[in-house]
Write a protein that holds these residues in place. Structure first.
Motif, PDB file in Angstrom:
ATOM      1  N   GLY A 398       0.811  -1.288   0.077  1.00  0.00           N
ATOM      2  CA  GLY A 398      -0.054   0.010   0.007  1.00  0.00           C
ATOM      3  C   GLY A 398       0.737   1.259  -0.066  1.00  0.00           C
ATOM      4  O   GLY A 398       0.392   2.275   0.383  1.00  0.00           O
ATOM      5  N   ALA A 399       2.016   1.159  -0.621  1.00  0.00           N
ATOM      6  CA  ALA A 399       3.041   2.208  -0.506  1.00  0.00           C
ATOM      7  C   ALA A 399       3.107   2.903   1.057  1.00  0.00           C
ATOM      8  O   ALA A 399       3.383   4.056   1.009  1.00  0.00           O
ATOM      9  N   THR A 400       2.845   2.447   2.083  1.00  0.00           N
ATOM     10  CA  THR A 400       2.673   2.772   3.325  1.00  0.00           C
ATOM     11  C   THR A 400       3.526   1.945   4.369  1.00  0.00           C
ATOM     12  O   THR A 400       4.105   2.563   5.225  1.00  0.00           O
ATOM     13  N   TYR A 401       3.466   0.673   4.367  1.00  0.00           N
ATOM     14  CA  TYR A 401       3.800  -0.159   5.419  1.00  0.00           C
ATOM     15  C   TYR A 401       4.983  -1.148   4.733  1.00  0.00           C
ATOM     16  O   TYR A 401       4.924  -1.385   3.469  1.00  0.00           O
ATOM     17  N   ILE A 402       5.873  -1.343   5.603  1.00  0.00           N
ATOM     18  CA  ILE A 402       6.970  -2.229   5.166  1.00  0.00           C
ATOM     19  C   ILE A 402       6.951  -3.439   5.770  1.00  0.00           C
ATOM     20  O   ILE A 402       6.523  -3.602   7.152  1.00  0.00           O
ATOM     21  N   ILE A 403       6.971  -4.634   5.196  1.00  0.00           N
ATOM     22  CA  ILE A 403       6.843  -5.965   5.736  1.00  0.00           C
ATOM     23  C   ILE A 403       8.162  -6.576   6.090  1.00  0.00           C
ATOM     24  O   ILE A 403       9.102  -6.354   5.159  1.00  0.00           O
ATOM     25  N   ALA A 404       8.314  -6.790   7.248  1.00  0.00           N
ATOM     26  CA  ALA A 404       9.827  -7.546   7.549  1.00  0.00           C
ATOM     27  C   ALA A 404       9.713  -8.624   8.256  1.00  0.00           C
ATOM     28  O   ALA A 404       8.496  -9.106   8.859  1.00  0.00           O
TER      29      ALA A 404
END
Ligand code: ADP
Ligand code: MG
Length: 580
Positions: A398-404
């Motif tokens: 969502g161009a907002t959250y980064i998943i790691a």
């Protein structure tokens, strides 16, 4: 009605309303008297949440038989002679009101013997009237027995909370005094059950459990700071443990329990950016100040004080707490090498404990847990400020959250909040030489409202420190030649405007706090926005930088930067483990 002076009894009953609000206030006054009498042992007995019986016995100096009756009179005190004495007062009492007030609304028995007397005496007073007074054999010390509280003003009983609340108030009160006076042995008994019992050996940590339970007591961080005749010591909760209200914040000033909103604020500000919005620390802090710098006579129940040098006191609290917090949380730079930084971090406090403590606190602001099988938000404790495990980038959504991904599960990171945190710590840590700035191609004139200009004027040195090149140019006009590097691309006028707004909202008295706020503001403007697509390189850099932060889990405004979905939680959610 014609005008009449009220009979003494009525006046006492009215005055009693201020001093004796509830059973715990009686306990407070009697315990304070025992402490003033130099007791080494204080025994408190309570029945029916204090409504039927409150008895406080001590082995202090006692009251001589010929003074017992006068001790019960209004404005009778042995602790002060002139109004001037108020400014050197070392005792807890000084108003000479407690015994008179309490005896006017109950049946009070005073038994006492001094060291010089062969025998003691017993005085019985009911609703303010003396019923009997006779010699009796006693050991040295004083016992005050208060039966049928509010006997003469039964309407007051209706204002009491539930018995369990009133009982808890008494428990908490005695525990607080026991902490403040660790050299005194306290014993509390409610309805025949032993409650708090302290060794009186001077060790405060041993007493701490009585107030917070063993779990939290063990984790409380010790505070100690001395400065210019002032001293702050006590205990504060670690960042991972928070409460829904300010009720677990206790301050003693010169041995006196005070309720002071401003002191609490100074404490809370010290946790600034490390706690979630709406969460509060737990703390018991003891301030020792020169008596002449504290006005104790502000409140009938002596629960408030006024400070001569308020700012100094707040600043001491804030810095003392801050320093203790910093010393207790891991500092980057002394971390082990990155490849083995990962250590499974169980929540410091089990969620059960958290729940139980929240339920126990009546005014808890904590909402009910989410519906059965959707515990989307991790428990509070997982927002601890502790260091992060090694994060492996999965991608952006969502161009907002980064998943790691990390060994302990999945991390969902809010890119804006995370970047804010990174910039914030970078600026806060910057050496005092000033932050890099970016010269404008052309100096810009900015005109502000008069009040806004005044605010900016006061803060010019700070602004310069943060990379503004700014000078006054007329009554409400400023010339800006450079802005902080971080703000490149933002219009100087709007950057300045944002800061002004922040000054206006800011009611905190402390300059250091203002600086942090300015930085937080600047970072907010400068941080990547939600909706901004980041390259893989940028995402990786963000994770790396976040791992280096001291408090990576919250943004400077206290909101979480990340949500952690632990392997354990995932397994439960997918029904692989446990009974949900
Ligand atoms: P204050 O504490 O403000 O002086 P109180 O009404 O609480 O007023 O007590 C009146 C006086 O009675 C005190 O000044 C003290 O001399 C005496 N007194 C009360 N309680 C005790 C006690 N437990 N031991 C010795 N003296 C006491
Ligand atoms: Mg007193």
């Amino acid at each position: 009605m014609n005008i009449q002076i009220l009979p003494d009894e009525v006046a006492s009953q009215i005055a009693a309303g201020e001093v004796v609000e509830r059973p715990a206030s009686v306990v407070k006054e009697l315990v304070e008297n025992a402490l003033d009498a130099g007791a080494a042992n204080i025994h408190v007995r309570v029945a029916d949440a204090g409504k039927r019986l409150i008895e406080v016995s001590d082995d202090g100096c006692g009251i001589a038989m010929e003074e017992m009756q006068v001790a019960m009179a209004r404005h009778a005190t042995s602790k002060l002679r002139t109004a001037d004495d108020l400014f050197h007062i070392k005792s807890l009492g000084f108003r000479g009101e407690a015994l008179a007030s309490i005896s006017s609304v109950s049946r009070l028995t005073l038994e006492s013997k001094t060291a010089d007397e062969a025998a003691g005496a017993r005085l019985l007073i009911e609703g303010g009237k003396e019923k009997s007074f006779e010699p009796t054999g006693l050991t040295r010390g004083t016992t005050v027995r208060v039966e049928d509280l509010f006997l003469t003003v039964p309407a007051r009983l209706k204002f009491l909370k539930t018995d369990s609340t009133e009982r808890a108030q008494i428990d908490n009160l005695v525990a607080r005094y026991a902490l403040a006076y660790p050299h005194v042995r306290f014993q509390l008994e409610q309805d025949g059950h032993n409650g708090l019992m302290t060794p009186g050996n001077g060790n405060r940590r041993e007493v701490l459990a009585g107030l917070y339970g063993l779990d939290l007591a063990r984790q409380m961080i010790e505070v100690l700071m001395q400065e210019e005749g002032m001293e702050l010591d006590g205990f504060i909760s670690p960042i991972a443990i928070t409460r829904g209200t300010r009720k677990d914040i206790t301050f003693f000033v010169n041995g006196r329990w005070v309720q002071d909103g401003a002191l609490s604020s100074a404490l809370i500000q010290a946790y600034h950016t490390m706690l979630m919005v709406g969460r509060f620390p737990a703390a018991v802090l003891f301030l020792n100040l020169p008596p002449e710098s504290v006005d104790v006579n502000v409140h009938p129940a002596k629960a408030e004080v006024r400070f001569r040098h308020q700012d100094q006191v707040f600043s001491l609290v804030q810095r003392g707490v801050r320093r203790a917090l910093m010393a207790s949380s891991p500092v980057p730079g002394i971390q082990p090498p990155r490849w083995n930084t990962y250590q499974p971090q169980p929540p410091l406090v089990s969620p059960d404990w958290q729940m139980a403590s929240e339920l126990a606190s009546e005014e808890s602001a904590l909402p009910e847990e989410s519906p059965e099988n959707l515990p989307v938000l991790p428990p509070q404790s997982e927002f601890s400020a502790g260091i992060l495990p090694l994060l492996r980038l999965v991608g952006q959504i969502g161009a907002t959250y980064i998943i790691a991904e990390a060994p302990d599960g999945l991390y969902l990171i809010d890119q804006h909040a995370a970047h804010e945190r990174i910039l914030f710590e970078r600026m806060m840590d910057h050496p005092s030489g000033g932050l890099p700035s970016q010269a404008l191609l052309q100096p810009e004139m900015i005109e502000l409202s008069v009040p806004a200009a005044r605010l900016i004027n006061e803060q010019i040195p700070t602004l310069v420190h943060f990379g503004f090149d700014i000078e006054p140019f007329g009554p409400a006009t400023f010339r800006v030649r450079a802005i902080p590097d971080l703000l490149t691309g933002i219009k100087p006028a709007s950057a300045l405007q944002v800061l002004v707004e922040d000054f206006e909202e800011d009611e905190t008295p402390l300059q250091s706090q203002r600086e942090a706020r300015i930085i937080a503001r600047v970072c907010k403007r400068a941080a990547v926005k939600a909706g901004q697509i980041l390259t893989e390189q940028e995402q990786k850099a963000l994770l790396l930088d976040l791992e280096k932060c001291r408090s990576p889990r919250t943004c400077p405004h206290g909101r979480p930067t990340m949500i952690h979905l632990s392997i354990d939680l995932l397994e439960r959610q997918f029904g692989r483990k446990g009974a949900r």
